[in-house]
Design a protein around this motif. Structure first.
Motif, PDB file in Angstrom:
ATOM      1  N   ASN A 132      -6.454   4.095  10.253  1.00  0.00           N
ATOM      2  CA  ASN A 132      -7.620   4.342  11.100  1.00  0.00           C
ATOM      3  C   ASN A 132      -8.432   3.072  11.324  1.00  0.00           C
ATOM      4  N   MET A 133      -8.579   2.248  10.277  1.00  0.00           N
ATOM      5  CA  MET A 133      -9.334   0.999  10.420  1.00  0.00           C
ATOM      6  C   MET A 133      -8.570  -0.020  11.274  1.00  0.00           C
ATOM      7  N   VAL A 134      -7.228  -0.039  11.131  1.00  0.00           N
ATOM      8  CA  VAL A 134      -6.407  -0.912  11.980  1.00  0.00           C
ATOM      9  C   VAL A 134      -6.571  -0.512  13.449  1.00  0.00           C
ATOM     10  N   LYS A 135      -6.603   0.787  13.690  1.00  0.00           N
ATOM     11  CA  LYS A 135      -6.796   1.304  15.056  1.00  0.00           C
ATOM     12  C   LYS A 135      -8.142   0.843  15.623  1.00  0.00           C
ATOM     13  N   LEU A 136      -9.193   0.894  14.795  1.00  0.00           N
ATOM     14  CA  LEU A 136     -10.522   0.448  15.230  1.00  0.00           C
ATOM     15  C   LEU A 136     -10.533  -1.039  15.572  1.00  0.00           C
ATOM     16  N   MET A 137      -9.836  -1.831  14.746  1.00  0.00           N
ATOM     17  CA  MET A 137      -9.774  -3.280  15.004  1.00  0.00           C
ATOM     18  C   MET A 137      -9.013  -3.572  16.291  1.00  0.00           C
ATOM     19  N   GLU A 138      -7.936  -2.820  16.532  1.00  0.00           N
ATOM     20  CA  GLU A 138      -7.153  -3.015  17.754  1.00  0.00           C
ATOM     21  C   GLU A 138      -7.952  -2.621  18.998  1.00  0.00           C
ATOM     22  N   GLU A 139      -8.793  -1.586  18.868  1.00  0.00           N
ATOM     23  CA  GLU A 139      -9.592  -1.119  20.001  1.00  0.00           C
ATOM     24  C   GLU A 139     -10.914  -1.876  20.131  1.00  0.00           C
ATOM     25  N   GLY A 140     -11.296  -2.616  19.080  1.00  0.00           N
ATOM     26  CA  GLY A 140     -12.514  -3.428  19.148  1.00  0.00           C
ATOM     27  C   GLY A 140     -13.792  -2.684  18.836  1.00  0.00           C
ATOM     28  N   LEU A 150     -14.499  -4.462   6.420  1.00  0.00           N
ATOM     29  CA  LEU A 150     -15.212  -4.152   5.181  1.00  0.00           C
ATOM     30  C   LEU A 150     -14.593  -2.945   4.478  1.00  0.00           C
ATOM     31  N   ILE A 151     -14.373  -1.872   5.234  1.00  0.00           N
ATOM     32  CA  ILE A 151     -13.819  -0.632   4.673  1.00  0.00           C
ATOM     33  C   ILE A 151     -12.376  -0.836   4.228  1.00  0.00           C
ATOM     34  N   LEU A 152     -11.642  -1.586   5.031  1.00  0.00           N
ATOM     35  CA  LEU A 152     -10.232  -1.874   4.741  1.00  0.00           C
ATOM     36  C   LEU A 152     -10.083  -2.622   3.418  1.00  0.00           C
ATOM     37  N   ALA A 153     -10.849  -3.691   3.249  1.00  0.00           N
ATOM     38  CA  ALA A 153     -10.768  -4.505   2.031  1.00  0.00           C
ATOM     39  C   ALA A 153     -11.243  -3.715   0.810  1.00  0.00           C
ATOM     40  N   MET A 334     -20.147   5.547   5.485  1.00  0.00           N
ATOM     41  CA  MET A 334     -20.236   6.589   4.456  1.00  0.00           C
ATOM     42  C   MET A 334     -19.175   7.669   4.696  1.00  0.00           C
ATOM     43  N   ILE A 335     -18.962   8.027   5.965  1.00  0.00           N
ATOM     44  CA  ILE A 335     -17.957   9.039   6.310  1.00  0.00           C
ATOM     45  C   ILE A 335     -16.542   8.501   6.074  1.00  0.00           C
ATOM     46  N   ALA A 336     -16.319   7.258   6.518  1.00  0.00           N
ATOM     47  CA  ALA A 336     -14.974   6.672   6.471  1.00  0.00           C
ATOM     48  C   ALA A 336     -14.487   6.411   5.055  1.00  0.00           C
ATOM     49  N   TYR A 337     -15.398   6.398   4.086  1.00  0.00           N
ATOM     50  CA  TYR A 337     -15.026   6.068   2.708  1.00  0.00           C
ATOM     51  C   TYR A 337     -14.815   7.308   1.836  1.00  0.00           C
ATOM     52  N   THR A 338     -14.507   8.452   2.470  1.00  0.00           N
ATOM     53  CA  THR A 338     -14.360   9.694   1.702  1.00  0.00           C
ATOM     54  C   THR A 338     -12.936  10.242   1.558  1.00  0.00           C
ATOM     55  N   PRO A 339     -11.968   9.954   2.468  1.00  0.00           N
ATOM     56  CA  PRO A 339     -10.663  10.630   2.361  1.00  0.00           C
ATOM     57  C   PRO A 339      -9.892  10.271   1.090  1.00  0.00           C
ATOM     58  N   LYS A 340      -9.188  11.264   0.559  1.00  0.00           N
ATOM     59  CA  LYS A 340      -8.369  11.090  -0.645  1.00  0.00           C
ATOM     60  C   LYS A 340      -7.007  11.711  -0.402  1.00  0.00           C
ATOM     61  N   ALA A 341      -5.952  11.099  -0.936  1.00  0.00           N
ATOM     62  CA  ALA A 341      -4.605  11.679  -0.785  1.00  0.00           C
ATOM     63  C   ALA A 341      -3.610  11.032  -1.733  1.00  0.00           C
ATOM     64  N   THR A 342      -3.230   9.786  -1.468  1.00  0.00           N
ATOM     65  CA  THR A 342      -2.088   9.179  -2.157  1.00  0.00           C
ATOM     66  C   THR A 342      -2.316   8.993  -3.657  1.00  0.00           C
ATOM     67  N   VAL A 343      -3.457   8.464  -4.055  1.00  0.00           N
ATOM     68  CA  VAL A 343      -3.712   8.214  -5.480  1.00  0.00           C
ATOM     69  C   VAL A 343      -3.788   9.532  -6.240  1.00  0.00           C
ATOM     70  N   GLN A 344      -4.450  10.526  -5.641  1.00  0.00           N
ATOM     71  CA  GLN A 344      -4.561  11.838  -6.291  1.00  0.00           C
ATOM     72  C   GLN A 344      -3.175  12.483  -6.465  1.00  0.00           C
ATOM     73  N   CYS A 380     -13.202  13.370  10.907  1.00  0.00           N
ATOM     74  CA  CYS A 380     -14.543  12.807  11.122  1.00  0.00           C
ATOM     75  C   CYS A 380     -14.471  11.359  11.616  1.00  0.00           C
ATOM     76  N   ILE A 381     -13.528  10.580  11.068  1.00  0.00           N
ATOM     77  CA  ILE A 381     -13.376   9.184  11.513  1.00  0.00           C
ATOM     78  C   ILE A 381     -12.965   9.146  12.984  1.00  0.00           C
ATOM     79  N   GLU A 382     -11.933   9.926  13.319  1.00  0.00           N
ATOM     80  CA  GLU A 382     -11.380   9.902  14.674  1.00  0.00           C
ATOM     81  C   GLU A 382     -12.371  10.399  15.724  1.00  0.00           C
ATOM     82  N   ASN A 383     -13.260  11.307  15.317  1.00  0.00           N
ATOM     83  CA  ASN A 383     -14.181  11.897  16.286  1.00  0.00           C
ATOM     84  C   ASN A 383     -15.592  11.319  16.257  1.00  0.00           C
TER      85      ASN A 383
END
Length: 391
Positions: A132-140, A150-153, A334-344, A380-383
């Motif tokens: 999602n963050m890569v997509k944001l960087m590509e779209e500017g 920031l979120i990516l790192a 704050m919204i973008a820093y909430t998803p969980k999946a792989t580590v869990q 939430c990120i996408e919308n």
């Protein structure tokens, strides 16, 4: 095995596309595919695939981290400064503190069990956040202030920190001693990972400049080096702390700094690889979800997760204090820093395997966290990014 792979890909792709049509994240359909094809439902995924599921998920994660590194601009990240460092551990600490405060009251567990539960839940998912963050960087969107960077790192380092803390708490619960060295190893492993990635990235840029080869061959070479780094981390775990996934991403960053034209071409290649890797990753994450544990969770686990997410968001807000970000931009972070999946999915079952009394409960809450936050966070990120960030 071939039947399982074809069903896994076809159904994952179809349900992902259907979810997109319904304005839901594609990963929702992929997770659902994994749940129903997995061993706890229809059991249509071959055991040979499930036996290497962790490795396949790791390969997919490597692909998306390489893609992230090739897109990450260091100059933009430098502009962010202090918050980039704080985001690596402060939100996770807030979330663990929230779990330690609330879990004993809501679930009736001990403080140590609550700490183990908090360390499992506190990690964010690079698999959800990075694309999602890569997509944001590509779209500017938000790039001028370095928000996606920031979120990516932060998300990449956050996992290293949380897994070390989780190991310390489970060692305490199992009756083992916890050395200060394990916590000192956190910054050392991150530093060594960055240095190794930087060195390899610079060597690769020189090699690619002098030796002519097709971009496809460069992608294969890049992947092989990444796999070797991850394997090296496994072998050296008890000798030299080394964050291989950070090294993998740093290689991409170094290549991008030395040769932007090449990094754009390689990024395009990895984008194509991600199409299949994404399906495999989230379907196999879904396959780890045991629906039987959801019955025992009830609404209490959901309520607890919502509360600790508020703690996490408070941590993000504190990290961004004193920056020039607007209220909308801080809300997005704050919204973008909430998803969980792989580590869990990776560590949720470890307390149960170790025979800890909290094992079933930890696995249950880990399952609920994946089902609740991965689709909701991605949605939430996408919308929201077009409304909250500046183009």
């Amino acid at each position: 095995m071939l039947f399982s792979i074809s069903v896994l890909l076809l159904l994952g792709m179809s349900l992902g596309a259907l979810c997109k049509k319904l304005h839901l994240p594609a990963l929702t359909g992929m997770l659902i595919t994994g749940i129903f094809l997995g061993p706890y439902a229809l059991d249509l995924i071959d055991t040979s695939i499930l036996s290497v599921s962790a490795d396949l998920r790791r390969i997919a994660l490597i692909i998306i981290l390489i893609r992230a590194g090739l897109s990450l601009n260091l100059e933009d990240l430098k502009k962010v400064g202090r918050p980039a460092i704080l985001m690596c551990f402060v939100p996770a600490c807030f979330e663990m503190a929230g779990m330690i405060l609330l879990a004993p009251k809501l679930l009736g567990v001990s403080l140590l069990d609550a700490a183990i539960l908090g360390s499992v839940i506190a990690a964010v998912s690079p698999a959800v956040i990075v694309p999602n963050m890569v997509k944001l960087m590509e779209e500017g969107y938000g790039t001028k202030k370095g928000i996606p960077q920031l979120i990516l790192a932060g998300a990449s380092v956050d996992d290293v920190f949380v897994i070390v803390v989780f190991t310390a708490f489970t060692s305490l619960a199992a009756g083992d001693s916890v050395s200060i060295r394990s916590f000192i190893n956190i910054p050392i492993s991150i530093f060594l990972g960055m240095m190794a990635g930087l060195g390899i990235g610079l060597l690769l840029s020189v090699f690619f400049h002098r030796i002519h080869m097709r971009d496809t061959a460069k992608v294969i070479l890049f992947l092989c080096i990444s796999f070797l780094l991850v394997t090296l981390e496994d072998y050296c775990a008890n000798v030299i702390p080394f964050a291989s996934l950070i090294a993998v991403m740093t290689i991409g960053v170094a290549l991008q700094q030395k040769n932007q034209a090449l990094s754009l071409r390689l990024s395009s290649k990895f984008n194509k690889l991600w199409v299949g890797a994404e399906i495999i990753l989230f379907v196999l994450v879904g396959a780890t979800v045991d629906l039987r544990y959801l019955k025992s969770a009830g609404g209490t686990a959901v309520l607890l997760l919502l509360f600790v997410l508020l703690f996490r968001m408070s941590g993000v807000f504190l990290c961004l204090a004193g920056t020039d970000l607007t209220k909308k931009e801080r809300l997005f972070c704050m919204i973008a820093y909430t998803p969980k999946a792989t580590v869990q999915a990776a560590i949720g079952g470890i307390p149960l395997a170790l025979g800890l009394s909290c094992g079933n409960l930890v696995l249950t809450v880990a399952v609920v966290s994946i089902l609740l936050t991965a689709p909701l966070g991605a949605f939430c990120i996408e919308n929201s990014y077009q409304k909250l960030l500046t183009h």
